[in-house]
Structures are given as C-alpha cells and as structure tokens.
Design a protein around this motif. Sequence first.
Motif, PDB file in Angstrom:
ATOM      1  N   HIS A  73       1.667  11.514   3.243  1.00  0.00           N
ATOM      2  CA  HIS A  73       2.658  10.609   2.655  1.00  0.00           C
ATOM      3  C   HIS A  73       3.880  10.404   3.540  1.00  0.00           C
ATOM      4  N   GLN A 112       4.436   6.621   3.754  1.00  0.00           N
ATOM      5  CA  GLN A 112       5.129   6.034   2.599  1.00  0.00           C
ATOM      6  C   GLN A 112       6.622   6.348   2.631  1.00  0.00           C
ATOM      7  N   CYS A 158       3.720  10.889  -5.222  1.00  0.00           N
ATOM      8  CA  CYS A 158       2.727   9.986  -4.626  1.00  0.00           C
ATOM      9  C   CYS A 158       1.321  10.345  -5.081  1.00  0.00           C
ATOM     10  N   LEU A 176      -1.192   0.886   3.335  1.00  0.00           N
ATOM     11  CA  LEU A 176      -0.096   0.755   2.387  1.00  0.00           C
ATOM     12  C   LEU A 176      -0.365  -0.321   1.340  1.00  0.00           C
ATOM     13  N   SER A 191       9.402   3.479   3.113  1.00  0.00           N
ATOM     14  CA  SER A 191      10.363   3.343   2.014  1.00  0.00           C
ATOM     15  C   SER A 191      11.784   3.300   2.537  1.00  0.00           C
ATOM     16  N   SER A 244       1.716   0.209  -3.495  1.00  0.00           N
ATOM     17  CA  SER A 244       1.922   0.713  -2.144  1.00  0.00           C
ATOM     18  C   SER A 244       2.411   2.154  -2.129  1.00  0.00           C
ATOM     19  N   LYS A 245       2.896   2.652  -3.283  1.00  0.00           N
ATOM     20  CA  LYS A 245       3.480   4.000  -3.392  1.00  0.00           C
ATOM     21  C   LYS A 245       4.719   4.147  -2.513  1.00  0.00           C
ATOM     22  N   LEU A 246       5.449   3.051  -2.324  1.00  0.00           N
ATOM     23  CA  LEU A 246       6.769   3.098  -1.683  1.00  0.00           C
ATOM     24  C   LEU A 246       7.816   3.282  -2.773  1.00  0.00           C
TER      25      LEU A 246
END
Length: 373
Positions: free
Chosen positions: A179, A182, A242, A41, A186, A222-224
Amino acid sequence: MTSALQQSYGGVDAENESIKRTKILLLGTRRSGKTSILQVLFKDLPPKQTFYLEPTMRVTRHTFDTIIPLEIWDSPGNVTADTLGSPLSHFSTVIFVIDIRDLYQQPVAKLVEFVVAAFQASQNIDFEVFVHKAEKLQEDDKYENFRQIHERVIDRLADEWPEFEQVPLNFYLTSVYDHTLQDAFSRVVHKVIDSLPYLEGLLNIFCSNTSCPKAFLFDIRSKLYVATDASPVDQVTHNLCCDYLQMLNSFGPLYKSNATSNPRTAVFSPTQATSPDESSSTPTISSSSSPPSSPPKPIVFPSAAASLTPSQPGTTLTYHLITPHLALLALLPTTVYEMRRGLVEWNVVWFREGVREIWEVEKERSVADSVIS
C-alpha cells in the motif's frame, strides 16, 4: 481518445462532462512502471498481471473523479517537453517514476530536463518522484538505492540549475505489491485539492465528537485517502484500512442493495443496516427507469464494522458510505461503538452532509472554470 477509468458521483460518464479537470502528468523511462501504477490503482489490475502490460507508445489521457475531477496523462518513455502535445504549464503536478534497480543516469537526466523546463514554464508545478518497484530489493538495499537516487537527483539539479532549491521536489518509495503506492499517490492528490482544509476540519470534528483516534475519507475504488484528520498517519493503520476496504470491494457485490431500481445509484455493501437517523436525513432520488408516478426511493448508505482487538478496551474499525464513491473509515474504541453507536451514526450523518456540500461546490467551480477557459 480519453478513456474514463471511473464514473462521476452523479452517475454520468465522466468523459461526457463539460468540466475543467486538474491535470497530472506521469513521466519516466521505458518499463519504469507508469502504466502499471494507473492500472493497479484505477482498473483493479492484480499486481502480478502488470508484467504482461505492453509498453506505452503514445500519450494517453485517463479521467478519474474523486472529490475533484482529475485527468492523468500516461506518457511513453521517449516523450519530451516538445513532443508532449500540451504546455507543461497546463499541469498541476508531474510524477516521475524511476525503477529502483535502474542505472540512474538516464532517468535522472530525463527528470532534471523536465524539472528545468517545467519550472521555466510555471513555478506552481509540484514535482513528485516515485522510486518504484521497491519489492525487487532486500530491505537494506532498498533504502540504500533510494538514498542514492535522491542524492544524484539533487546533485544533478545543483549542477544544471542553481535555483533548484525553489523546486518543490518530493520522493516516495513505492510498489504495486503493497500500500505504499496508495499512500504516495494520496499525498500527491492532497496537494491539488483546494478544499482539503475543510475536509480535514470535518474529520477533526468527527474524531473529537466520537473519541475517534484516527479517521480517513477514502476513495472506494482506488483506495486513495483524499483526506484524514490532524493526527499523524500510521503506516500500519493505513494498511489495515486499505485491506479492509479491499475486502469490502471483493465481497460487497454479493450484498448489493435492492433499495433502488436504478443501477447507477445502487451501491455495494457488506450490510444493509442503516440507522433511523440516517434514513430520515439522506437525500432521495427518482429512478429514471420508473414511471413518473413512482415515489422517490431513498439512497442507502450502508455501514460495516470489524473488531480488531476483542479484549478490553478493544478497537473497532468502522466503514460508512458517504457518497457512491467515498467512504469514511474510522478507528473507534469498542466501548464507544457498542454503547454510543447512535451518537457515532448521528455524527456520520452530519459529516456526510458536509462532504456532499463540498463536493457540489467543487463540481460547480469545475464547470464554471471550464466555461471561462
């Protein structure tokens, strides 16, 4: 020693800031995947490289700044509530990681032990269970094991502690190879962001003003997604966002902006285009390396777009940088994006201003809380 995984928005090393951080505790048995989760992450480690990570031998603290400052504790498999080094009441969230292929008895017993201890210390702690390494099993076996783990935890809690129904316990199926990780992390972060309703309100207004069916506020690295609008999160749409963000992260440095000579304020982007309205409305910052007489140079807020369905009516996925660490990703009808792009970008400008005000308030509160504590 705390090792910073990411810098704060202002370009100051997060490790050196005197702020109070929201603490998240990562627990699990040995080789359950705790360190892999953090490395994938927040350190951009390729999932295939997680196999070579050494087991965690001592509690390690990692700082991560998004809309709020976080401190994530990675603990070894043999840690207990007594050897953790900090009271459980200091943590807002506890994430317990269980290997989906495990025999369940040991991790379930350890999870129940921490749930009881934490709830006795504070009734405000959120418990999240990541049933991890889901990619190791076939689809049917995956969901069957997930169901069994869920049932065994609930049954064990009911036997050990009659008041277990009061514990906020949530289960997620996760893997570093897709994903789902993520998405799960999130949702965990959402629960510790006090300003989340205001961010969601801004996204709802943006969607209403631009005919946007879905929008996310993503943490770039982090693509959160730290917030989304009121419409349900579709897994396909989330995965698409994402992947698009990952592509921009991979190729963006090739197009780094030269609009400012300060490397701390330079931002990556697949395009250099900024609307006139955005340019006139963005704040300016002086470069610390420039002479005092140098004029301030504007921060560039780049954007990008990709057509998902070329046929009419069509859908376009757009990217707009909001802060050096946050980006707005939105699905727009292609006709709206092509014919009313100025209106879309005008709404992005006001959305950006709202997000920056919320972030400044959160930062001031973190500093004030640090002084009080």
